[in-house]
Scaffold this motif. Structure first.
Motif, PDB file in Angstrom:
ATOM      1  N   GLY A 228       0.808  -1.355   0.035  1.00 32.28           N
ATOM      2  CA  GLY A 228       0.038  -0.121   0.258  1.00 32.28           C
ATOM      3  C   GLY A 228       0.784   1.164  -0.123  1.00 32.28           C
ATOM      4  O   GLY A 228       1.961   1.084  -0.522  1.00 32.28           O
ATOM      5  N   ILE A 229       0.396   2.197   0.579  1.00 31.03           N
ATOM      6  CA  ILE A 229       0.978   3.618   0.613  1.00 31.03           C
ATOM      7  C   ILE A 229       0.879   4.192   2.012  1.00 31.03           C
ATOM      8  O   ILE A 229      -0.006   3.978   2.826  1.00 31.03           O
ATOM      9  CB  ILE A 229       0.353   4.715  -0.447  1.00 31.03           C
ATOM     10  N   THR A 230       1.840   5.079   2.403  1.00 33.39           N
ATOM     11  CA  THR A 230       2.001   5.581   3.615  1.00 33.39           C
ATOM     12  C   THR A 230       2.407   7.156   3.500  1.00 33.39           C
ATOM     13  O   THR A 230       3.438   7.369   2.759  1.00 33.39           O
ATOM     14  CB  THR A 230       2.830   4.622   4.711  1.00 33.39           C
ATOM     15  N   VAL A 231       2.111   7.808   4.400  1.00 34.69           N
ATOM     16  CA  VAL A 231       2.661   9.093   4.706  1.00 34.69           C
ATOM     17  C   VAL A 231       3.158   8.955   6.271  1.00 34.69           C
ATOM     18  O   VAL A 231       2.454   8.902   7.360  1.00 34.69           O
ATOM     19  CB  VAL A 231       1.838  10.351   4.624  1.00 34.69           C
ATOM     20  N   PRO A 232       4.348   8.549   6.398  1.00 37.40           N
ATOM     21  CA  PRO A 232       4.984   8.186   7.858  1.00 37.40           C
ATOM     22  C   PRO A 232       4.578   9.525   8.676  1.00 37.40           C
ATOM     23  O   PRO A 232       5.135  10.842   8.281  1.00 37.40           O
ATOM     24  CB  PRO A 232       6.339   7.783   7.694  1.00 37.40           C
ATOM     25  N   GLY A 233       4.789   9.533  10.240  1.00 37.93           N
ATOM     26  CA  GLY A 233       4.479  10.497  10.984  1.00 37.93           C
ATOM     27  C   GLY A 233       3.169  11.134  10.778  1.00 37.93           C
ATOM     28  O   GLY A 233       2.254  10.675  10.353  1.00 37.93           O
ATOM     29  N   MET A 234       3.096  12.523  11.199  1.00 34.81           N
ATOM     30  CA  MET A 234       1.889  13.315  10.919  1.00 34.81           C
ATOM     31  C   MET A 234       2.444  14.660  10.579  1.00 34.81           C
ATOM     32  O   MET A 234       2.458  15.700  11.214  1.00 34.81           O
ATOM     33  CB  MET A 234       1.438  13.329  12.439  1.00 34.81           C
ATOM     34  N   PRO A 235       2.955  14.863   9.269  1.00 33.46           N
ATOM     35  CA  PRO A 235       3.100  16.097   8.933  1.00 33.46           C
ATOM     36  C   PRO A 235       2.283  17.350   8.658  1.00 33.46           C
ATOM     37  O   PRO A 235       1.129  17.174   8.376  1.00 33.46           O
ATOM     38  CB  PRO A 235       3.929  15.879   7.232  1.00 33.46           C
ATOM     39  N   VAL A 236       2.619  18.395   9.019  1.00 30.97           N
ATOM     40  CA  VAL A 236       1.692  19.572   9.039  1.00 30.97           C
ATOM     41  C   VAL A 236       1.521  19.994   7.830  1.00 30.97           C
ATOM     42  O   VAL A 236       2.266  20.188   6.941  1.00 30.97           O
ATOM     43  CB  VAL A 236       2.131  20.552  10.119  1.00 30.97           C
TER      44      VAL A 236
ATOM     45  N   SER B 150       4.859  13.438  -4.167  1.00 32.16           N
ATOM     46  CA  SER B 150       5.817  14.308  -3.301  1.00 32.16           C
ATOM     47  C   SER B 150       4.804  15.587  -3.183  1.00 32.16           C
ATOM     48  O   SER B 150       4.146  15.978  -4.307  1.00 32.16           O
ATOM     49  CB  SER B 150       7.058  14.743  -3.787  1.00 32.16           C
ATOM     50  N   TYR B 151       4.695  16.253  -2.046  1.00 33.26           N
ATOM     51  CA  TYR B 151       3.926  17.353  -1.859  1.00 33.26           C
ATOM     52  C   TYR B 151       5.114  18.418  -1.227  1.00 33.26           C
ATOM     53  O   TYR B 151       5.494  18.322  -0.024  1.00 33.26           O
ATOM     54  CB  TYR B 151       2.798  17.306  -0.904  1.00 33.26           C
TER      55      TYR B 151
ATOM     56  N   GLY C 203      -5.695  21.729   9.482  1.00 37.25           N
ATOM     57  CA  GLY C 203      -6.914  22.731  10.305  1.00 37.25           C
ATOM     58  C   GLY C 203      -6.275  24.170  10.792  1.00 37.25           C
ATOM     59  O   GLY C 203      -5.049  24.424  10.492  1.00 37.25           O
ATOM     60  N   PRO C 204      -7.322  24.810  11.100  1.00 37.07           N
ATOM     61  CA  PRO C 204      -6.748  26.335  11.261  1.00 37.07           C
ATOM     62  C   PRO C 204      -5.726  26.498  12.476  1.00 37.07           C
ATOM     63  O   PRO C 204      -5.027  27.403  12.499  1.00 37.07           O
ATOM     64  CB  PRO C 204      -8.449  27.005  11.674  1.00 37.07           C
ATOM     65  N   GLU C 205      -5.769  25.201  13.331  1.00 38.87           N
ATOM     66  CA  GLU C 205      -4.970  25.401  14.539  1.00 38.87           C
ATOM     67  C   GLU C 205      -3.615  25.441  14.095  1.00 38.87           C
ATOM     68  O   GLU C 205      -2.467  25.594  14.883  1.00 38.87           O
ATOM     69  CB  GLU C 205      -5.202  24.083  15.518  1.00 38.87           C
ATOM     70  N   TYR C 206      -3.144  24.878  12.648  1.00 32.67           N
ATOM     71  CA  TYR C 206      -1.904  25.013  12.325  1.00 32.67           C
ATOM     72  C   TYR C 206      -1.452  26.192  11.455  1.00 32.67           C
ATOM     73  O   TYR C 206      -0.371  26.335  10.890  1.00 32.67           O
ATOM     74  CB  TYR C 206      -1.675  23.624  11.334  1.00 32.67           C
ATOM     75  N   GLY C 207      -2.186  27.179  11.451  1.00 32.04           N
ATOM     76  CA  GLY C 207      -2.028  28.496  10.955  1.00 32.04           C
ATOM     77  C   GLY C 207      -1.632  28.529   9.532  1.00 32.04           C
ATOM     78  O   GLY C 207      -0.592  29.436   9.164  1.00 32.04           O
ATOM     79  N   GLY C 208      -2.040  27.553   8.647  1.00 33.69           N
ATOM     80  CA  GLY C 208      -1.728  27.747   7.295  1.00 33.69           C
ATOM     81  C   GLY C 208      -0.329  27.014   7.176  1.00 33.69           C
ATOM     82  O   GLY C 208       0.205  26.835   5.902  1.00 33.69           O
ATOM     83  N   ARG C 209       0.462  26.688   8.136  1.00 31.41           N
ATOM     84  CA  ARG C 209       1.477  25.896   8.131  1.00 31.41           C
ATOM     85  C   ARG C 209       1.569  24.585   7.047  1.00 31.41           C
ATOM     86  O   ARG C 209       0.705  23.828   7.151  1.00 31.41           O
ATOM     87  CB  ARG C 209       2.231  25.539   9.311  1.00 31.41           C
ATOM     88  N   LYS C 210       2.483  24.646   5.986  1.00 23.44           N
ATOM     89  CA  LYS C 210       2.486  23.252   5.095  1.00 23.44           C
ATOM     90  C   LYS C 210       3.789  22.730   4.995  1.00 23.44           C
ATOM     91  O   LYS C 210       4.621  23.552   4.394  1.00 23.44           O
ATOM     92  CB  LYS C 210       1.997  23.602   3.795  1.00 23.44           C
ATOM     93  N   ASP C 211       4.157  21.785   5.859  1.00 27.53           N
ATOM     94  CA  ASP C 211       5.518  21.113   5.811  1.00 27.53           C
ATOM     95  C   ASP C 211       5.419  20.187   4.470  1.00 27.53           C
ATOM     96  O   ASP C 211       4.653  19.566   4.184  1.00 27.53           O
ATOM     97  CB  ASP C 211       5.851  20.313   7.004  1.00 27.53           C
TER      98      ASP C 211
END
Length: 170
Positions: free
Chosen positions: A122-130, A168-169, A137-145
């Motif tokens: 299958g596929i994975t995004v390891p961890g929890m990238p912001v 890739s993102y 969500g709004p609690e992350y202030g628009g941050r995109k790692d």
């Protein structure tokens, strides 16, 4: 020579519907609408019952057209059973179309996986990238790692797994 009329009358069709338990349909006019609705793809998700980002990811999957069944029992046991090492893990694990989907994977990548049908776990995004789906969500202030979606394959002779970048993102 005897010819049978293969056309079904409206009355006969309504009778068949009534006999099959579908009498609740107002008439045959509703059938094209039912036939046109695309079937939702079933997906099972295992997550911690208190995880908010998992709930957000599930909402996104449902909006994308998945019919999600949720198991609030955590995901460590199912992840191990499916053969995904802990270092490739995240906070939730899904099964869809025979594939494992781990973590905050975008719906477009799940659809691509189901369309391409690679020989993979299958596929994975390891961890929890912001900034990933469910972590945006709004609690992350628009941050995109930046993050990668990894394709997970079984190594030859069944000795562990290998990965390669699926998308890739940045």
């Amino acid at each position: 020579m005897h010819t049978t009329n293969t056309r079904t009358s409206r009355r006969h069709a309504l009778g068949l519907l009534a006999a099959s338990g579908l009498a609740g349909l107002a008439g045959l006019g509703t059938l094209p609408a039912l036939a046109a609705a695309p079937a939702k793809t079933p997906m099972e998700v295992w997550k911690d019952p208190n995880c908010g980002c998992c709930k957000d990811w599930i909402v996104l999957m449902e909006k994308a057209g998945f019919a999600v069944t949720v198991h609030d029992s955590g995901n460590s046991a199912v992840r191990a059973k499916l053969g995904l090492p802990q270092n490739l893990g995240s906070c939730h694990t899904a099964l869809v179309g025979g594939y494992l989907v781990e973590g905050h994977v975008p719906a477009a990548d799940v659809f691509k996986l189901l369309k391409d049908k690679p020989k993979a776990l299958g596929i994975t995004v390891p961890g929890m990238p912001v900034g990933s789906p469910g972590m945006d969500g709004p609690e992350y202030g628009g941050r995109k790692d930046p993050f990668d979606v990894l394709l997970v394959t079984q190594n030859l002779m069944g000795s562990g797994v290998g990965t390669r970048v699926f998308s890739s993102y940045r």
